[in-house]
Design a protein around this motif. Sequence first.
Motif, PDB file in Angstrom:
ATOM      1  N   ALA A 120      39.267  49.578  40.444  1.00  0.00           N
ATOM      2  CA  ALA A 120      40.419  48.857  39.889  1.00  0.00           C
ATOM      3  C   ALA A 120      40.259  48.691  38.385  1.00  0.00           C
ATOM      4  CB  ALA A 120      40.577  47.500  40.562  1.00  0.00           C
ATOM      5  N   LYS A 121      39.051  48.344  37.960  1.00  0.00           N
ATOM      6  CA  LYS A 121      38.796  48.169  36.525  1.00  0.00           C
ATOM      7  C   LYS A 121      39.007  49.481  35.780  1.00  0.00           C
ATOM      8  CE  LYS A 121      35.382  44.533  37.264  1.00  0.00           C
ATOM      9  NZ  LYS A 121      33.958  44.183  37.173  1.00  0.00           N
ATOM     10  N   ILE A 175      40.248  43.049  44.745  1.00  0.00           N
ATOM     11  CA  ILE A 175      41.395  43.726  44.154  1.00  0.00           C
ATOM     12  C   ILE A 175      40.965  45.157  43.864  1.00  0.00           C
ATOM     13  CG2 ILE A 175      42.920  43.781  42.143  1.00  0.00           C
ATOM     14  CD1 ILE A 175      42.419  40.636  42.157  1.00  0.00           C
ATOM     15  N   TYR A 217      37.509  42.104  41.198  1.00  0.00           N
ATOM     16  CA  TYR A 217      38.028  43.433  40.889  1.00  0.00           C
ATOM     17  C   TYR A 217      36.981  44.487  41.224  1.00  0.00           C
ATOM     18  CZ  TYR A 217      41.488  40.853  38.150  1.00  0.00           C
ATOM     19  OH  TYR A 217      42.461  39.990  37.759  1.00  0.00           O
TER      20      TYR A 217
END
Length: 110
Positions: free
Chosen positions: A102-103, A67, A98
């Motif tokens: 993304a984080k 992601i 992730y």
Amino acid sequence: MTKFQQEENSPVQKGKNFEMKIEKLLTDANIKCEITGRPGDKGIDIKGIKKGVKFIIECKNWRTKNIDRSIINQIEGVLSRQSNGTIGIVAASSINRYTPGAKETARTRE
């Protein structure tokens, strides 16, 4: 392998199973929600409400793809079409799915 076994193991079915698992976890915790995911769901697999706070969840049960920022940006776009105060969540099978980008993107958004 039978046709049923192929369908049961398909990426679509695995995604549906993941949505059902998330929905069950929420309902077991007395959180009102419903699965809305289907083809063309516009990034909303589950809708719910807890203590007056609405939320939407996009489920990603990916095994080979991570992601990234684009998914966070996508949920932000979906949130822009929801009522004020709605929370957007991207659910994955592991925190390791992730990317660092993304984080960071999620952390810096309001």
